[in-house]
Design a protein around this motif. Structure first.
Motif, short mmCIF file in Angstrom:
data_model
loop_
_atom_site.label_atom_id
_atom_site.label_comp_id
_atom_site.label_asym_id
_atom_site.label_seq_id
_atom_site.Cartn_x
_atom_site.Cartn_y
_atom_site.Cartn_z
N LEU A 92 8.75 29.70 -0.55
CA LEU A 92 7.84 29.08 0.62
C LEU A 92 6.30 29.46 0.38
O LEU A 92 5.99 30.70 0.35
CB LEU A 92 8.33 29.65 2.16
CG LEU A 92 7.32 29.25 3.22
CD1 LEU A 92 7.61 27.96 3.58
CD2 LEU A 92 7.77 30.24 4.55
N ARG A 93 5.59 28.77 0.29
CA ARG A 93 4.16 28.82 -0.10
C ARG A 93 3.38 28.33 1.24
O ARG A 93 3.72 27.26 1.68
CB ARG A 93 3.75 27.99 -1.21
CG ARG A 93 2.11 27.34 -1.27
CD ARG A 93 2.06 26.53 -2.62
NE ARG A 93 2.12 27.20 -3.79
CZ ARG A 93 2.16 26.52 -5.01
NH1 ARG A 93 2.48 25.28 -4.85
NH2 ARG A 93 2.50 27.35 -6.16
N VAL A 228 14.77 29.54 7.99
CA VAL A 228 14.35 28.16 7.67
C VAL A 228 14.37 27.82 6.33
O VAL A 228 14.75 26.71 5.76
CB VAL A 228 12.77 28.05 8.31
CG1 VAL A 228 12.34 26.70 7.69
CG2 VAL A 228 12.91 28.04 9.75
N VAL A 229 13.96 28.62 5.47
CA VAL A 229 13.77 28.55 4.05
C VAL A 229 15.19 28.24 3.45
O VAL A 229 15.34 27.30 2.74
CB VAL A 229 12.99 29.71 3.31
CG1 VAL A 229 13.34 29.45 1.57
CG2 VAL A 229 11.56 29.74 3.61
N ARG A 239 11.11 23.79 -3.01
CA ARG A 239 9.80 23.90 -3.18
C ARG A 239 9.09 23.65 -1.94
O ARG A 239 8.88 22.39 -1.58
CB ARG A 239 9.13 22.92 -4.34
CG ARG A 239 9.70 23.17 -5.56
CD ARG A 239 9.55 22.03 -6.47
NE ARG A 239 10.02 22.13 -7.87
CZ ARG A 239 11.18 21.51 -8.06
NH1 ARG A 239 12.14 21.00 -7.10
NH2 ARG A 239 11.67 21.39 -9.20
N LEU A 240 8.74 24.62 -1.01
CA LEU A 240 8.60 24.53 0.36
C LEU A 240 6.79 24.87 0.59
O LEU A 240 6.40 25.79 -0.14
CB LEU A 240 9.41 25.27 1.40
CG LEU A 240 10.61 24.94 1.32
CD1 LEU A 240 11.59 25.90 2.09
CD2 LEU A 240 11.11 23.46 1.78
N LEU A 241 6.22 24.05 1.02
CA LEU A 241 4.74 24.08 1.54
C LEU A 241 4.58 24.06 3.02
O LEU A 241 5.00 23.27 3.78
CB LEU A 241 3.87 23.03 0.94
CG LEU A 241 2.57 23.10 1.38
CD1 LEU A 241 1.61 24.39 1.00
CD2 LEU A 241 1.89 21.78 0.75
N THR A 242 4.23 25.11 3.67
CA THR A 242 3.66 25.11 5.18
C THR A 242 2.29 25.11 5.11
O THR A 242 1.43 25.87 4.69
CB THR A 242 4.45 26.48 5.85
OG1 THR A 242 3.94 26.21 7.15
CG2 THR A 242 3.78 27.80 5.43
N GLU A 243 1.86 24.36 6.24
CA GLU A 243 0.49 24.16 6.67
C GLU A 243 0.05 24.72 7.98
O GLU A 243 -0.76 24.30 8.69
CB GLU A 243 0.03 22.65 6.46
CG GLU A 243 0.33 22.19 5.08
CD GLU A 243 0.30 20.54 4.90
OE1 GLU A 243 0.21 20.09 3.64
OE2 GLU A 243 -0.01 20.03 5.83
N GLY A 244 1.20 25.65 8.28
CA GLY A 244 0.92 26.00 9.81
C GLY A 244 1.51 25.53 10.94
O GLY A 244 2.62 24.62 10.57
#
Length: 308
Positions: A92-93, A228-229, A239-244
């Motif tokens: 998680l990034r 969640v991950v 390959r997860l990207l969170t933007e808030g």
């Protein structure tokens, strides 16, 4: 854009992330200061020494580039390549922007804090991700739309076995979403709803009827951020990207789920009462992150930190 610090990224051992750039993890992962794990290369912070060359990544990954130039999308994609993790676990990034005085938005939106370079990196991070994880409040405020396929990342994504574009994964307990919006009616890949197993059944049906995939992460109606991950990784979205937004990011950080933070620091002062990039209860013990890289353009700093 200049690369200010040639600091390699922390080493994460696995064979579960395929090489898509013709190298191993081109961010040239490093361990804690003063150590040199097998398979890592680059300058070990605090020692001035270069570690072994096995599994080395790009040949010049530890070289600084102080030239003010426009980095290509391939160069940025190599720098921000996801690390290899163990046993198919997700990574998680987070990608956020902040003003100099810590504001995560201006008048409710993050766009006024952004820049051309910030948006270029934003696009690269999306181009590398399996899924973009975002809170329902941010979806509503920012008017989220489906991610689009980009030709610049087509070959890279195909080689990694990824869909043409990342899925948008919306974390929501209430499922209070407008399923007639393009996010649900026009996605290239199905939008994912992440909710609790006790969520309202009528809203779950409405989401599925709109073409969304519903993933449960938590008991009852609430979402457990620590699950969640794993729930997304179980569906091949690793390959997860969170933007808030700030509330969701704070929950991820507080639960220990956040692996990496890409923070753009804008040379702007906002004042006011805007929230910080994380809006959650204070952690019992501050968690340490290690600096992986810094880029600069037009006074903006694009930093990348990984959990130590």
């Amino acid at each position: 854009m200049r690369r200010l610090f040639p600091i390699p990224a922390p080493y994460v051992r696995s064979a579960d992330f395929p090489d898509t750039a013709g190298t191993e993890n081109s961010a040239a992962p490093a361990s804690a200061p003063g150590t040199s794990p097998e398979g890592n290369t680059g300058t070990v912070p605090g020692t001035g020494e270069v570690s072994g060359a096995a599994d080395s990544g790009t040949a010049d990954s530890g070289a600084a580039d102080f030239t003010d130039r426009r980095w290509s999308l391939d160069e940025l994609a190599d720098l921000y390549a996801y690390p290899r993790t163990d046993d198919g676990a997700g990574w998680l990034r987070a990608n956020m922007v902040s003003s100099l005085d810590g504001a995560a938005h201006h008048e409710g939106r993050s766009q006024p804090l952004s820049s051309d370079a910030d948006m270029r990196i934003f696009g690269v991070l999306r181009g590398l991700a399996d899924a973009v994880v975002v809170g329902a409040e941010t979806v509503r405020k920012e008017g989220y739309r489906p991610a689009r396929a980009r030709e610049a990342f087509a070959a890279r994504r195909a080689a990694a076995g990824q869909a043409p574009a990342p899925a948008i994964a919306v974390v929501t307990a209430s499922l209070d979403l407008d399923f007639s919006r393009p996010l649900f009616t026009e996605p290239l890949v199905p939008t994912v709803i992440v909710t609790g197993s006790g969520a309202d059944e009528a809203r779950v049906r409405a989401a599925r009827d709109a073409g969304a995939e519903v993933v449960f992460a938590g008991e009852g109606g609430a979402v457990d951020p620590s699950r969640v991950v794993g729930a997304l990784a179980a569906r091949g979205l690793v390959r997860l990207l969170t933007e808030g937004g700030p509330r969701l990011l704070g929950q991820f950080a507080g639960s220990g789920a956040l692996d990496e933070l890409c923070l753009s620091l804008a040379p702007l002062v906002v004042a006011g009462d805007a929230s910080r990039i994380m809006n959650a209860p204070v952690t019992t013990v501050p968690e340490t992150f290690v600096l992986a890289s810094v880029l600069e353009e037009a006074g903006f700093l694009f930093t990348r930190y990984r959990r130590s």
